[in-house]
Design a protein around this motif. Structure first.
Motif, short mmCIF file in Angstrom:
data_model
loop_
_atom_site.label_atom_id
_atom_site.label_comp_id
_atom_site.label_asym_id
_atom_site.label_seq_id
_atom_site.Cartn_x
_atom_site.Cartn_y
_atom_site.Cartn_z
N GLN D 96 0.81 -1.20 -0.12
CA GLN D 96 0.11 0.17 0.01
C GLN D 96 0.96 1.24 0.14
OE1 GLN D 96 -3.21 0.36 0.07
NE2 GLN D 96 -3.49 2.45 0.61
N GLU D 97 0.46 1.99 -1.04
CA GLU D 97 1.62 3.09 -1.05
C GLU D 97 1.72 4.23 0.26
OE1 GLU D 97 -0.88 2.48 -3.14
OE2 GLU D 97 0.01 1.52 -4.59
N GLU D 99 -0.59 5.95 3.73
CA GLU D 99 -1.88 6.06 4.68
C GLU D 99 -2.08 4.35 4.97
OE1 GLU D 99 -3.05 8.12 2.00
OE2 GLU D 99 -1.95 9.53 2.99
N ILE D 135 -19.92 -0.73 8.72
CA ILE D 135 -19.38 0.46 8.31
C ILE D 135 -17.95 0.45 8.17
CG2 ILE D 135 -18.88 2.86 8.99
CD1 ILE D 135 -21.80 3.11 9.68
N SER D 136 -17.26 -0.30 9.11
CA SER D 136 -15.81 -0.66 9.15
C SER D 136 -15.42 -1.47 7.62
CB SER D 136 -15.28 -1.20 10.34
OG SER D 136 -15.67 -0.63 11.55
N VAL D 139 -15.34 0.55 4.33
CA VAL D 139 -13.98 1.23 4.41
C VAL D 139 -12.74 0.21 3.90
CG1 VAL D 139 -12.39 2.92 5.36
CG2 VAL D 139 -14.90 3.09 5.70
N ALA D 142 -12.72 -0.88 0.46
CA ALA D 142 -12.35 -0.18 -0.68
C ALA D 142 -11.08 0.24 -0.28
CB ALA D 142 -13.32 1.09 -0.82
N TYR D 143 -10.28 -0.19 0.70
CA TYR D 143 -9.12 0.47 1.23
C TYR D 143 -7.99 0.81 0.25
CZ TYR D 143 -6.00 2.09 4.76
OH TYR D 143 -5.10 2.97 5.52
N ARG D 145 -7.78 1.72 -2.92
CA ARG D 145 -8.82 2.51 -3.95
C ARG D 145 -8.20 2.04 -5.20
NH1 ARG D 145 -10.19 8.32 -3.01
NH2 ARG D 145 -8.05 8.49 -3.17
N SER D 146 -6.97 2.06 -5.53
CA SER D 146 -6.18 2.09 -6.75
C SER D 146 -6.61 0.60 -7.31
CB SER D 146 -4.90 2.12 -6.61
OG SER D 146 -4.21 1.48 -5.66
N ASP D 148 -8.38 -2.50 -9.03
CA ASP D 148 -9.46 -2.70 -9.98
C ASP D 148 -10.88 -2.65 -9.43
OD1 ASP D 148 -8.10 -1.94 -11.88
OD2 ASP D 148 -8.11 -3.88 -12.98
N ASN D 149 -11.19 -3.42 -8.64
CA ASN D 149 -12.58 -3.98 -8.44
C ASN D 149 -13.01 -3.44 -7.01
OD1 ASN D 149 -13.23 -5.26 -10.81
ND2 ASN D 149 -11.93 -6.95 -9.80
N GLU D 152 -16.00 -0.73 -6.58
CA GLU D 152 -17.17 -1.78 -6.99
C GLU D 152 -17.59 -2.60 -5.95
OE1 GLU D 152 -16.64 -4.17 -10.51
OE2 GLU D 152 -18.27 -5.52 -9.81
#
Lengths: 524, 314, 182, 470
Positions: D96-97, D99, D135-136, D139, D142-143, D145-146, D148-149, D152
């Motif tokens: 992960q780049e 954060e 809710i957690s 997030v 989608a943690y 985000r880069s 592909d899926n 979605e």
């Protein structure tokens, strides 16, 4: 404890073989040989100790709690039948390791790991006196066998290995369901919830329930055996497996089915077995004839041998359901003899395949000129397969037929026809492979010393079994009687009138009315 | 009948004050900035209010063709409606209110939060980039300040033990809440200015940057509603400051309560105008950081301290 | 009292339906707000004035504004030019009418209703507070953690990062040079 | 609040305090190592604090929580699973780049949600726990985000989960209308006097089943599972498959057994249908998949199908079987996903079945772990999965649930097919796909998992005793 060691030595040997396989190809082979020899020595020691100790029904009985919550224990015991089959296991194991010496070049460590774990699973099956443990080992031997087929097998190995695994697993689960049902039925009637075989023996239940439960067990055993409608996996698995795999499959795995019938189905469900007997015998006869017919039709040599197993196993189930000691003894001898002769045939096929890289009989022929020693052993094994007197199979088939004759003459006649068919397909092997015209010019070498040793040892055991079967028969006798005992009791409860559908059915078949006297089991 | 009279009275007072404020503001601004302011129409330019109203009523009520007409029309209505509804709970004097609600303060907060829509939607529906910018600023600003506008009042509520405005006034018989709740008062005042987007927080309209912000496209009576709405907002916030912190209608008996009420309110209205006359407009980001980083923590501390003191005193 | 309830409920249902079926995002949100107002009225009728107020302050007042804010920024109204042609008076009369009914309903209620008319007990804000901070205090704490999760998550997901191309766009980018060469 | 309350709440407080502490640390200095250390020690501390609970249980904290042996068991399972997932995430987050820190904060809040569910004895805590979990998870899914899926998947989960929450809430509302309480115990009392006669009540329960069924991915509500597993980062998929399901099962078991739903014909029918559908559809759809994550997703659907059988058993044995099953399932699934996690690299996750071809010859130990997990999922002896299935079958037969048990067995066979497919691929001739090296911590996880699977599979007695004791 010594019984546990029998299994643990194999398991540990397997693990060791795998680990050492990283460094050398030789080490795993040697380790396997050592482990198996150690087991064989242990077995001989047990056997000798037993002869001195006298004729108790269980030679050694070892029991510790495993999962007491469910009444599961690590209960191992050995008697004559187990002894014979275990000795056979170790012997066939040694043979399989030896024949793979040259055949398996890569991943030897893992290969020997699988072989030893299959053998330990099989040993566990022959030793378990706890139904849960029995199922545990029953499943345990599947996974390494699956690897054996799917990694070292021939072209179509994936399909064959799936088929093998799913067939046996599905049927095994049905047995498992029956085991659990039995557990509850016994628990509810007596208050003791246990999987222990000896305690479960006397379980009383309604005939229909017994029959349903027996069907569960039968599913597993008949698939393993295999009996005709369920034999579909066998030709594929045998054909695609590496030689050692085929030998173990034919020599040992099929025997677990027969062992299960003798050890579990008959004593646990005597009444249901009596009900099922006619059907069982018919299945046996169908197996004999149908297997022989299919064997005859094959062009793939290995497949042919595979189908002969189906035919030979038909004798086993026929003998089991004849319900008399003669037939049952025949079954025991047949198990051993078949393991040796069919195993030997598979080895022959393997040796041929190593040399000419085909199993297609149409491309063979006239090999005798090049490989006379192989041809000679081949003929001996083919003769054994067709039941030539003097070799083990003859004794086995004779005993089975003699026993069956007392139960059903028609069945015996039909089974005899199977013998004729066996002659045809066995001779066809010899004819197509070693004799006749040379279709392709092969330039191949005869048996090596190692191979000669293997073949010779197999020939010697076969001849020994054919000439002096008494020792085997004596060893198996108490177990056989034990197994028949419950059937006997069931029958004697109903003496006077020919109850039990088996006898009624016999009456109908034997119109001369003389059959009644055969229903009384005679001791040989 | 009595209720209807009160409703009519409240409406009359409120609308008149709002209209009158147009004149008052201009005069006062002129006074403080040292110029004349409207002084031509009528005596002291008093007729100016009427003139303006006449002008607004008769001006072409133009709906831009590129706008979202429905929303464009509804938007100014929302502002006036929410403000007028809020006046329903304001007690001008004992018994002189439309509806004595037990949650009057919440009612005020709810209505003021709904009032945001008028500006947001008005700006959006105009379909004009300055208007949209104004609307965005408005929604961010008002949301921000609404949060602690409500919270700043909780100190008062705790002390009065009621959401009822009459009750709050009655609770101040022995002392105005301005003293114990000074922090709350300051914050409410700031938030009130921001809510009514008056100078210095008139960022949504900021004529120097955004022409007229969210109401650039409005004209005629629709603009009038925004215009009057703003003054009504000022009146409302002043009324509430009076009620919440300065004892509402309470005062020495030589004047009737209503008069006390309007006197106090008037002072705050003038204060609003004074602010407009004297303060410059902050930057948008300054406004936001002031809200979130200073005022919100301050409010929370105020609530904590008030609660602690109240529990200690019990 | 029942009449008021049915009116409010009908308004809520109709406006929610319109919110779902609305083509214009902003209009849909407006219907949603009306629906929330109607629900607030229902709460009020049921004797929960505090919740009624909160419904308006928080949902109608804050959450929905944020929604609209975001939608304005997203510029979803791109097609509103086309849709504005369909926007006949019939379209906007409906929300106004619904809101009007609600208003009338509310005003009548305010006048006609004394507290005795309310079915059940009226729950004062104070009671709500006491129960939240005694019986349900752990629940409130948990809800706080819930919000924490939401905030941290929103922060993480919302944070500006280096631009990432969607996989479809990536393909287009690759194809582009080929096209220009052709 | 008395002293016992605080003792009982210690694990929860630690799990709730840790993310706050982490946030403060992040505010001061953004150091990944510190945060990772904190999150590890937080879970360890929470686990240790469970021992302090032992003397005070059973104890009810207010109306909201109940701490009994059942809770403790699930606490242990959840916290240990979270610990393993944390270690796995460490290896994964290397790619992960930026954060990375927030990940652990949200992991903690979701773990808190799971714990709340496990201890819930009230609709309020049930819903709050479920929402916190959801809710957690939005997030976490989608943690990255880069990828592909991921978006979605997150949106899919978000929309469907909110719908499910709505159903759940509505259901609770209807039950509240009929029984007048949100507490399980009081609902039970109300039910005992009135029975299940009211249609309102049945509607309510059915709606709750929809909500819970969604979380468990039981069949009519299973559509999200493969896509979400596919799109989520692997450790997160692990979390969804294990902790999230475990916690929901915990509360479902507690509630269902409390109201004695297994006595009601409607429920029996409902659960039977859902269970059978889940088993069959999960297994049948898994057969054709080419993506290991999707296979595991479908496998989890069918596993939950097996698991809900225990709801209908209705004895202590049923609960014990469920606990054993979920423990076995969780450890197995962590193993399977763990392998995927550890073999993933920056650009792609090791999810394509093809890339595993011949893994055994390249990375024998990893392949063995994966094989073992597959065999455990298939229920082959010496693995925990076998005993878990055995336990369920045993108790199922004891309760006379013949249809369900038989369909379990049929499905074991169907399932075998695709588990074997994975195993076969592992043992095929190798291809030239390169996998990254595995860190010592990753090896530790795999080792623990392997040990767990084998230990539960060969010496389960201590665990049975443990379950039976609580």
């Amino acid at each position: 404890m010594i019984l546990l060691f029998l299994i643990l030595i194999l398991l540990a040997g397997g693990a060791l073989a795998w680990i050492t396989g990283k460094w050398s190809d030789l080490l795993p082979r040697v380790i396997s040989l050592v482990a198996l020899s150690l087991d064989l020595i242990l077995l001989i020691a047990i056997y000798n100790g037993q002869s001195a100790a006298g004729n108790n029904s269980w030679w050694i009985d070892y029991r510790v709690d495993w999962i007491p919550t469910f009444g599961i224990s690590l209960h191992l015991a050995i008697d004559g039948l187990s002894m014979l089959l275990l000795a056979l296991t170790m012997f066939i194991g040694l043979v399989s390791v030896l024949i793979s010496w040259k055949e398996i070049h890569e991943k030897t460590g893992f290969f020997h790991f699988n072989i030893l774990w299959i053998l330990s699973g099989i040993s566990g099956v022959f030793l378990s006196m706890d139904l849960f443990l029995f199922y545990f080992f029953w499943e345990l031997m599947l996974v390494p066998m699956y690897f054996l087929i799917s990694i070292w097998g021939h072209e179509n190995r994936i399909y064959a290995s799936y088929k093998f695994f799913i067939y046996t697993q599905a049927s095994g689960l049905l047995m498992f369901l029956s085991i659990i049902a039995l557990y509850f039925i016994h628990g509810r009637s007596t208050g003791i919830y246990t999987f222990d075989y000896i305690q479960l023996l006397g379980t009383t239940m309604a005939p229909t329930v017994a029959f349903i439960l027996m069907s569960g067990f039968l599913a597993a055993f008949l698939v393993k055996l295999p009996v005709v409608p369920f034999h579909n996996w066998l030709p594929d698995a045998h054909t695609e497996a590496p030689t050692a795999g085929s030998v173990i499959l034919a020599g040992l795995l099929l025997k677990t089915g027969a062992y299960g019938l003798i050890r579990f189905v008959l004593p646990l469900f005597p009444e249901a077995s009596v009900t099922f007997a006619p059907a069982g015998m018919i299945l046996g006869v169908i197996g004999i004839l149908y297997g022989a017919k299919l064997a005859f039709a094959q062009t793939d040599l290995k497949r042919l041998v595979a189908y002969t197993s189906v035919s030979h196993m038909g004798f086993v189930i026929l003998g089991v359901y004849a319900f008399n000691e003669i037939a049952m003894q025949g079954v025991v001898v047949q198990m051993i003899a078949h393991a040796l002769s069919t195993g030997a045939l598979f080895i022959l096929v393997g040796q041929l395949y190593e040399r000419i890289h085909t199993r297609d009989m149409d491309r063979m022929g006239g090999l005798w000129k090049q490989v006379p020693v192989m041809g000679a052993t081949g003929i001996i094994f083919a003769m054994a397969s067709l039941g030539l007197p003097g070799l083990g199979n003859f004794i086995a088939e004779f005993l089975i037929l003699a026993g069956t004759f007392q139960a059903s003459i028609l069945m015996t006649c039909l089974a005899c026809a199977g013998l004729v068919a066996a002659t045809i397909y066995s001779l066809r092997i010899v004819q197509k492979v070693f004799l006749g015209k040379e279709k392709t010019t092969w330039n191949i070498s005869d048996l090596s010393v190692r191979e000669k040793i293997i073949s010779a040892s197999l020939v010697i055991t076969l001849v020994y079994l054919g000439m002096l079967p008494q020792q085997v028969i004596d060893t198996a006798k108490p177990s056989v009687l034990k197994s028949l005992n419950s059937i006997e009791q069931t029958r004697s409860q109903n003496t006077g009138k020919p109850t039990g559908e088996a006898s009624i059915w016999c009456d109908e078949i034997n119109t001369d009315g003389a059959s009644a006297k055969y229903l009384k089991c005679k001791l040989w | 009948m009595h209720e209807l009279l009160i409703i009519a009275g409240v409406l009359l007072i409120v609308l008149n004050i709002a209209a009158g404020l147009i004149y008052v503001e201009r005069r006062l601004l002129a006074l403080w900035q040292d110029r004349y302011g409207p002084n031509r129409v009528g005596p002291f330019g008093l007729g100016q209010v009427i003139a303006d109203m006449v002008k607004i009523f008769f001006k072409e009520d133009w709906i831009p063709p590129f706008s979202d007409k429905a929303v464009f029309v509804i938007a100014p209505g929302i502002l006036v409606a929410t403000l007028l509804l809020t006046f329903a709970v304001v007690p001008f004097a004992p018994g002189f209110n439309v509806f004595d609600s037990n949650i009057a303060l919440l009612f005020f907060l709810g209505n003021s939060s709904l009032g945001v829509y008028s500006i947001v939607l008005g700006g959006w529906a105009s379909n004009n980039k300055y208007s949209l910018l104004g609307a965005m600023r408005a929604s961010a600003q008002m949301l921000t300040y609404e949060v602690f506008m409500g919270l700043s009042l909780m100190g008062v509520v705790m002390m009065a033990d009621s959401f009822n405005l009459t009750g709050i006034v009655e609770a101040q018989r022995h002392g105005w809440f301005i003293f114990p709740q000074f922090v709350g008062f300051v914050i409410f005042l700031i938030a009130g200015i921001a809510e009514t987007h008056r100078v210095p927080f008139d960022i949504p309209e900021a004529e120097g940057e955004l022409v007229a912000g969210f109401h650039s496209e409005y004209s005629g009576m629709k603009f009038g509603m925004f215009f009057v709405g703003e003054y009504m907002g000022v009146t409302l916030v002043s009324c509430l400051i009076t009620i919440l912190f300065f004892g509402g209608w309470l005062g020495p008996a030589f004047l009737p309560p209503v008069v006390w009420f309007f006197l106090k309110t008037g002072v705050f209205i003038c204060f609003f105008i004074l602010l407009r006359a004297s303060l410059p407009r902050p930057r948008y980001d300054q406004l936001m950081s002031l809200g979130w980083k200073i005022l919100l923590p301050l409010t929370l501390i105020n609530i904590l301290v008030t609660g602690a003191v109240l529990i200690y005193l019990q | 009292m029942n009449t008021f309830f049915y009116i409010a409920a009908a308004v809520a249902l109709i406006s929610t339906g319109l919110a779902i079926s609305g083509r214009n995002a902003i209009h849909a949100l407006l219907f949603l707000i009306v629906s929330l107002l109607a629900i607030s009225v229902i709460f009020y009728i049921l004797g929960a004035p505090f919740i009624a107020a909160m419904e308006i302050i928080i949902y109608a007042g804050a959450v929905m504004v944020l929604f609209i804010f975001v939608i304005m920024m997203l510029n979803v109204g791109m097609e509103s030019e086309k849709e504005s042609r369909w926007l006949k008076p019939g379209m906007w009369i409906l929300p106004s009418l619904l809101a009007l009914i609600l208003l009338v309903n509310f005003v009548f209620m305010l006048n006609k209703m004394s507290h005795q008319n309310i079915p059940g007990r009226i729950i004062e804000p104070k009671e709500v507070g006491i129960s939240l901070f005694s019986t349900y205090v752990l629940g409130v704490e948990i809800a706080g953690m819930l919000l924490l999760a939401g905030i941290v998550g929103a922060y993480h997901l919302g944070k500006q990062k280096k631009k990432v191309l969607h996989r479809f766009l990536k393909q287009e980018e690759i194809e582009q040079p080929g096209n220009t060469e052709g | 609040m008395v002293r016992e309350d605080f003792i009982c709440l210690t694990p929860l407080m630690i799990i709730a305090g840790a993310p706050v502490l982490m946030m403060l640390v992040v505010a001061v200095i953004r150091s990944y190592k510190v945060i990772y250390g904190l999150s590890l020690s937080g879970f360890i501390l929470a686990f240790l604090s469970i021992f302090f609970l032992l003397p005070v249980i059973p104890h009810a904290t207010g109306q909201l929580f109940i701490f009994d042996g059942f809770t403790i068991l699930f606490f242990v399972i959840i916290i240990l699973a979270c610990l393993l997932i944390t270690i796995l995430s460490d290896g994964y987050l290397v790619y992960q780049e930026s954060e990375k820190e927030e990940y652990f904060i949200i992991l903690y809040t979701s773990a808190l949600g799971a714990l709340v569910l496990a201890a819930a004895s009230n609709f309020v805590t049930l819903f709050l726990g479920l929402e916190m979990l959801s809710i957690s998870l939005y997030v976490l899914i989608a943690y990255r985000r880069s990828r592909d899926n991921s978006i979605e998947a997150a949106v899919k989960y978000l929309i469907l989960a909110s719908g499910a929450s709505g159903f759940l809430l509505f259901g609770m509302g209807l039950i509240y209308v009929d029984t007048g309480s949100l507490e399980f115990t009081k609902i039970v009392m109300a039910l005992q006097s009135s029975g299940f006669s009211s249609p309102l009540l049945l509607t309510g329960f059915s709606m709750m089943v929809v909500g819970i069924g969604f979380k468990l991915a039981l069949v009519p509500f299973h559509m999200w599972t493969p896509d979400v597993y596919h799109g989520a980062p692997v450790p997160v998929a692990t979390f969804i498959a294990t902790v999230s399901k475990g916690a929901v099962i915990a509360v479902l078991l507690r509630f269902f057994y409390a109201i004695e739903g297994f006595r009601n014909h409607n429920f029996i029918l409902l659960i039977t249908v859902v269970s059978i559908l889940s088993m069959f559809i999960g297994n049948l759809l898994a057969i054709r998949q080419q993506n290991l994550k999707r296979i595991l997703a479908y496998s989890s659907i069918s596993n939950m199908g097996y698991l809900v059988i225990t709801l209908l058993i209705g004895t202590k044995g049923g609960i014990d079987a469920a606990v054993f099953y979920i423990a076995s399932y969780i450890i197995t699934t962590i193993g399977a996903f763990g392998v995927i996690t550890l073999l993933s690299d920056r650009d792609n996750e090791a999810e394509k079945l093809k890339s595993y071809t011949g893994l055994f010859w390249k990375r024998p130990w990893v392949a063995i772990v994966l094989t073992l997990t597959m065999l455990s999922l298939a229920g082959i002896p010496i693995t925990s999965g076998f005993l878990a299935k055995f336990y369920v079958i045993l108790e199922g037969l004891n309760a006379g649930l013949l249809v369900l048990v038989i369909s379990l067995i049929i499905n074991s066979v169907i399932g075998l097919y695709y588990y074997l497919r994975v195993v076969t691929i592992l043992f095929s001739p190798p291809n030239d796909v390169k996998f990254p090296a595995i860190s010592p911590a990753g090896r530790l996880v795999l080792f623990i998992v392997t040990l767990g699977i084998l230990w539960l599979g060969i010496f389960p007695e201590w665990f049975f005793n443990l379950i039976a004791r609580f």
